[in-house]
Enzyme design. Structure first.
Site, mmCIF file in Angstrom:
data_model
loop_
_atom_site.group_PDB
_atom_site.id
_atom_site.type_symbol
_atom_site.label_atom_id
_atom_site.label_comp_id
_atom_site.label_asym_id
_atom_site.label_seq_id
_atom_site.Cartn_x
_atom_site.Cartn_y
_atom_site.Cartn_z
ATOM 1 N N ARG A 253 1.187 -1.201 0.219
ATOM 2 C CA ARG A 253 0.043 -0.272 0.235
ATOM 3 C C ARG A 253 0.692 1.438 -0.481
ATOM 4 N NH1 ARG A 253 -3.079 -3.017 -1.569
ATOM 5 N NH2 ARG A 253 -5.453 -3.412 -0.819
ATOM 6 N N GLU A 281 -3.874 6.861 -4.844
ATOM 7 C CA GLU A 281 -3.406 5.409 -4.840
ATOM 8 C C GLU A 281 -3.017 5.851 -6.672
ATOM 9 O OE1 GLU A 281 -4.383 1.457 -6.243
ATOM 10 O OE2 GLU A 281 -3.215 2.674 -4.884
ATOM 11 N N HIS A 300 -1.560 -0.290 -10.138
ATOM 12 C CA HIS A 300 -1.895 -1.295 -9.364
ATOM 13 C C HIS A 300 -2.395 -2.609 -9.979
ATOM 14 C CE1 HIS A 300 -4.027 -1.799 -4.485
ATOM 15 N NE2 HIS A 300 -3.542 -2.782 -5.567
#
Length: 342
Positions: A253, A281, A300
């Protein structure tokens, strides 16, 4: 044809729009139909204010099959699901939808975290091997020089023989990375406060402090969960301790790494990074992470995507089959474990 005494459990799909089409093949749907009583065309996206058909199905459901985008199972939702006994999650973390009310109800919960760990570990292995060979750098340099070049002089510090790799977190993914690294000639360091020295020896790794790991490893890969205790755990001191030319890999993360402290090292070219996750993100459009030549930034994608979702569906349906046979889940999620897992 199933007759009136059909004792298969009633199941409701609950996940984000577009997910069932990516998750379930025709073979999965056929298996689901054989194991349970399911309307495969009815998918609950909202359980807080459900449409009448969804509300009726929720009232009958004994099992929920969930995936990404599953709505939270609050006390109000559970009150409208009196027959619910189990949640089978065809993805990794259940923290987004399993609430305290679920544990109070005594629901059996399982997740496909083990299946989702495999592609992340594979991405990490590729990143480690490419980092040691300086593949990103040499590809960019080749594009610049476009001619014969003294690569041997430039590559004196490259290569993967007896390189020191540091893994932060003996999570499912971290442990799979350890397995995948075994055929190679790496020295593997591990930092994990929950692993004892004897277990580290069994894993074939050297257990060290976080600071020692960062100081000794030329490739550092992050596999710890996102918890209050791990917030910005790779901070200014750890980054400063990393050797010149070291590579930081983050597939966990973004919040685990202090990006503000990392950026000066990247801008100066002192460190390299492979970042599949960032904080936020999606980095702002003006972020240097998109353009720095020593950064491999991916959106991601290390976790399950494309046909890898079918592996998670396979695991979920295996668990569902165990439930139907009256057996305990093989990959049961326990509330006590959630305090220190993703």
């Amino acid at each position: 044809m199933h007759h009136a005494t059909d004792n298969r459990p009633t199941l409701l799909l609950a996940m984000g729009p577009g997910i069932p089409e990516r998750l379930l093949t025709d073979a999965h749907r056929a298996r689901l139909a054989a194991l349970t009583r399911t309307d495969p065309h009815l998918v609950a996206h909202d359980l807080a204010a459900p449409a009448p058909r969804v509300a009726a199905a929720l009232g009958e459901a004994e099992v929920l099959l969930t995936c990404w985008g599953a709505p939270p199972l609050t006390a109000d939702v559970l009150a409208r699901a009196p027959r619910l006994r189990a949640v089978v999650h065809a993805a990794g973390s259940v923290k987004h939808h399993i609430t305290d009310a679920c544990w109070k109800r005594g629901l059996a919960v399982t997740s496909a975290a083990a299946a989702n760990a495999l592609p992340v570990a594979e991405y990490t292995l590729a990143a480690i091997l490419f980092a040691g060979k300086r593949v990103l750098h040499s590809a960019q340099r080749y594009g610049e020089v476009r001619a014969d070049h003294a690569w041997t002089a430039e590559s004196a510090a490259w290569g993967n023989y007896r390189r020191t790799v540091g893994l932060i977190g003996a999570s499912r993914i971290g442990r799979r990375v350890i397995e995948l690294l075994r055929p190679f000639d790496f020295e593997v360091l591990l930092h994990d406060p929950y692993v004892e020295a004897a277990e580290a020896r069994d894993l074939g790794v050297e257990l060290v402090s976080l600071d020692e790991l960062c100081a000794r490893a030329s490739i550092v890969s992050v596999h710890a969960p996102q918890l209050p205790a791990t917030h910005r755990m790779i901070g200014a001191a750890q980054l400063a301790a990393m050797p010149d030319g070291a590579t930081l890999i983050n597939t966990a993360r973004g919040s685990l790494v202090d990006e503000a402290a990392l950026l000066p090292h990247l801008r100066a070219g002192r460190l390299h990074a492979v970042l599949d996750v960032t904080d936020p993100e999606v980095p702002p459009a003006g972020s240097p992470l998109y353009e720095l030549p020593n950064v491999l930034l991916t959106p991601h994608v290390a976790g399950s995507l494309g046909n890898e979702l079918h592996r998670m569906a396979d695991q979920a349906l295996d668990e569902l089959e165990r439930y139907v046979r009256g057996e305990p889940f093989l990959e049961a999620v326990l509330p006590t474990a959630l305090e220190r897992s993703a």
